[in-house]
Design an enzyme around this catalytic site. Structure first.
Site: not given
Ligand code: 26Q
Length: 816
Positions: A361, A552-553, A558, A660, A664
């Site tokens: 991702h 979004k976050r 972003k 995503t 939407k």
């Molecule tokens: C990893 C290790 C330790 C702590 C936290 C994490 C961690 C947690 C969540 C790393 C990444 C995430 C989330 C990533 C994320 O939401 N990515 C998004 O995924 C979407 C679905 O595929 C995409 O549409 C977005 O572009 C992408 O940023």
């Protein structure tokens, strides 16, 4: 497809069940019950129905003997279940009616539900949409996640600053939709050592953990749209092992001394609030292993219970890893097969590498997970041995392919050499999985070109693309009933399960009456949002203004701060240029910042302070409003998305894997202003260049621009940009306290502007001007908005799931 529950629904029996739960479960009476008690009792009564269906699905021999997908994810951002499940069950109208007779309003009761916020953002929400589409299309599935006691923090603002408070989503009463499955609990170990022993002349190894905890599963029902198939989302909760063994505790075997302080309840206490950023915290790795180990054992239990052989595992089960977070499942399966099931290495590896598939991702280097070898060694000594062996055999392959090329070996090795050796989880995934996919066409190309070019040579065909999708049930039918009805009136009611049918709406894009109806729905949705903002934030919004939305976050890549600069430029022009004209505009933000991400929090603070000033400055009048809505979550998105005119998708090209929210908002008739990034590229292909506003540098131009990038060049050359940025230096927005907003200014100038905000500013402002002009042409705008809704059928998560099924998982649908 089976008839829905509608036909069998017995209203009186349902009402009796609700009343029984009011009394027996929530200890209240019809006369005294609060709205919350009514919601809980209704939820339990409904969950009873779905739990029976879930057990029937679980026992169905055709399903037990079919191939299943196991979706492993540390996050499932499911949002409220009640309204959505009523739609899937086809019972919305009947329950509305039944509750009315009991003197309750269904819409009010639905508002009582707390969002289960068991995810950070895109990745967690994607997992939830995929569960919905798997169930809707009746592909055998189990979702495996964690039962965090606290989900993503609740956000509020204090003097403009983000404040976080814990999110106890279950409440004291428990969540009505979940059911505990104690008979499926597992025991999970940590720490300890590896024992070597002899077995019939062979040397064998086994892990003796130093401490153990219990994994208790909670099942949430995932109800298939218009079907009685209900698959479980199985969430593991960590508990101390009971009864606590005092004897072994006292003789020192039970806990190793240094770990005695770790309370088992800690492991699933809270979701880590970082997205797209990994921090090597021990407890996070423990969460990951706890999740993987419990899930793998449950998969093997299901497989063996039906009487299948271990060798046949890949024929019946596939395990999808949602990013690298559950990677440790690969060495865990190897360990079980070799140490506990007596398989040879080669047999075990053949099974593993036909079972796992991995979704990437992100390309952001700071988000690629690595864990220190010493930490893995301490927590999971046997797994570390297995990882070494996997790497050893893998490096032999690398040497065979590129003899003598030491640089290649170093680059591809699962172990990153150096003072502190690190395990690269993505490399382990690519080596251990039969398929790896990116999440949008552009992203998957970059995965091949930039992230894993050598893996692509070594394993041709392994790297693939599956473009993300969203469930049209939640993100159109449920959240936008006005537009849904309008669509159904024109093309019938099959579109929520066959979203491509929306294309037929395009024949009405030029139809004056349809345009007027479409925009009337949009306006009503904008008014609903304006009412929310008035009630909760006491800001007055005009539903005729352009609703310009970025939700979004909060992350630098972003570029919420690019949007901020645009606001500042409008403000500057409004107060300095008497000839400047613009359509009234409301800029809406919602975003949570990771608690430790300082600049992200400063950007939130700046936007809040700018909003305060702009919204109350008489020189601005009603031309410009800025609203930062607190506590962004699924249920808030459901109000904002149907009300969006403009969808902001403005990441630096190459940084947003897919997005995503872009899908939407387009589905709900918003026009995208966006860069050539992630799924924006594919949205443009679908809706056509005339119906989207693309601006800024593309991936190749970003790369070229970076070579000698100096943000001051742009700052000095563009007076509007300079004036906009300089507003952050004075006390315009923080009266009497100049410089309080300079963090953003500093990062964009002396900080080097790592995401090329200044380079894209002029083109972004121009795109907004083009949109502003277009908005004044009411009919022209309506046509574009209608075409957005009509032409984004591709982005149904049903299509994404079919792509996974056909190209990766190879499953058959089992219709009940
Ligand atoms: C990893 C290790 C330790 C702590 C936290 C994490 C961690 C947690 C969540 C790393 C990444 C995430 C989330 C990533 C994320 O939401 N990515 C998004 O995924 C979407 C679905 O595929 C995409 O549409 C977005 O572009 C992408 O940023």
């Amino acid at each position: 497809m089976k008839p829905t529950q509608q036909n069998q629904f017995d209203k009186t029996a349902f009402q009796t069940s609700v009343k029984k739960h009011l009394g027996a479960t929530y200890a209240t009476t019809i006369e005294k019950a609060s709205s919350r008690a009514w919601y809980l009792a209704m939820g339990r009564a409904l969950a009873e129905i779905t739990t029976f269906d879930m057990l029937e699905t679980e026992q169905d021999t055709r399903i037990r003997n079919a191939k299943s997908v196991n979706y492993l994810s540390l996050e499932f951002l499911i949002g409220r279940l009640t309204g959505n499940n009523l739609i899937s069950m086809g019972l919305y109208e009947q329950i509305n009616d039944a509750m009315n007779e009991l003197g309750q309003s269904l819409t009010d009761l639905l508002e009582e539900e707390r969002d289960p916020s068991l995810g950070n953002g895109g990745l967690g929400r994607l997992a939830a949409c995929y569960m919905d589409s798997l169930a809707a299309q009746e592909y055998p599935t189990v979702g495996y996640g964690l039962h965090y006691e606290y989900g993503l923090f609740k956000q509020s603002f204090e003097k403009g600053h983000q404040k976080e408070t814990p999110d106890a989503w279950c409440g004291v009463e428990g969540y009505p939709w979940e059911v505990a499955r104690p008979e499926l609990a597992q025991q999970i170990g940590f720490y300890g050592h590896v024992e070597v022993y002899q077995d019939e002349g062979r040397e064998r190894r086994r892990w003796v953990p130093g401490m153990s905890v219990k994994a208790m599963p909670w099942d949430l029902p995932i109800v298939g749209y218009q079907s009685e198939t209900v698959y479980p989302l199985r969430l593991w909760e960590c508990r101390a092992i009971a009864p606590f063994s005092l004897e072994s505790f006292n003789n020192g075997n039970y806990f190793e001394a240094q770990h005695a302080l770790i309370d088992a309840g800690n492991i699933t206490k809270v979701l880590y609030p970082n997205d797209n950023h990994e921090k090597g915290k021990t407890l996070r790795l423990m969460q990951q292993y706890f999740h993987s180990a419990a899930s793998v054992r449950d998969i093997l239990r299901r497989h063996e219970e039906v009487g299948h052989s271990l060798e046949s595992l890949p024929e019946y089960e596939t395990i999808q890893l949602n990013d690298t977070h559950p990677t440790i499942a690969i060495p865990e399966l190897m360990r079980i097969l070799i140490d506990e099931k007596d398989l040879e290495w080669a047999e075990a590896w053949a099974i593993c590498t036909k079972t796992f598939a991995y979704t990437n991702h992100t390309l952001l280097p700071e988000a690629l997970e690595t864990w220190s070898e010493s930490l893995i060694q301490r927590l999971f000594p046997r797994h570390m041995e297995i990882i070494y062996q996997i790497n050893h055999l893998f490096l032999q392959e690398v040497r065979a392919k590129w003899p003598g090329d030491v640089a290649k070996q170093q680059k591809l090795s699962i172990i990153q050499e150096g003072f502190h050796r690190m395990v690269r989880m993505a490399n382990l995934c690519v080596v251990g999985a039969y398929a790896v996919n990116g999440v949008a066409a552009l992203h998957s190309q970059l995965v091949k070109r930039d992230l894993f070019p050598e893996f692509n040579e070594l394993y041709p065909g392994r790297l693939q693309n599956v473009t993300n999708g969203i469930t049209p049930r939640r993100w159109l039918k449920f959240c936008n009933p006005g537009l849904s009805q309008l669509i159904t009136d024109k093309i019938g009611d099959e579109w929520p399960a066959k979203l491509d049918q929306l294309e037929a709406i395009s024949q009405y894009a030029n139809d004056a009456e349809f345009q007027q109806q479409f925009m009337a729905v949009k306006k009503a949705n904008k008014q609903r949002l304006a009412d929310w903002v008035k009630t909760n934030m006491d800001i007055e919004l005009d539903a005729n203004a352009i609703f310009d939305v970025q939700i979004k976050r909060l992350h630098e890549y972003k570029r919420q701060h690019l949007n901020m600069l645009h606001i500042l430029s409008l403000y500057h022009r409004l107060i300095t240029d008497p000839d400047f004209d613009m359509a009234p505009r409301v800029v809406i933000f919602a975003a949570k910042a990771a608690p430790g991400y300082h600049l992200a929090k400063q950007i939130i603070y700046a936007l809040n302070m700018i909003a305060e000033k702009v919204n109350n400055d008489p020189r601005v009048g009603n031309k410009l409003k800025v609203v930062f809505m607190p506590d962004y979550r699924v249920s808030l998105a459901e109000i904002i998305i149907p009300a969006a005119d403009v969808s902001e998708q403005i990441s630096t090209a190459g940084k947003e894997a897919s997005g995503t929210g872009n899908m939407k908002m387009a589905l709900n008739g918003a026009l995208t202003i966006g860069t050539m990034d992630g799924a924006n590229v594919e949205i443009r292909e679908e809706v056509g260049d005339d119906n989207i506003y693309i601006f800024g540098l593309d991936v190749d131009e970003v790369e070229q621009t970076r070579v000698a990038y100096n943000p001051y060049d742009y700052y000095n050359a563009d007076p509007l940009l300079k004036a906009s940025l300089d507003l952050l230096l004075g006390d315009e927005f923080t009266p009497g306290e100049p410089g309080k907003l300079r963090a953003t200014y500093d990062s964009l100038l002396d900080g080097g502007d790592p995401y090329l905000v200044l380079a894209d500013f002029a083109s972004y402002v121009q795109a907004h001007e083009d949109m502003d002009k277009q908005y004044r042409d009411v009919s022209g705008w309506a046509k574009k908005a209608i075409l957005n809704t009509a032409l984004v059928g591709k982005f149904s998560s049903d299509r994404s799931i079919r792509d996974y099924v056909n190209n990766i998982w190879k499953l058959e649908s089992v219709k009940r």
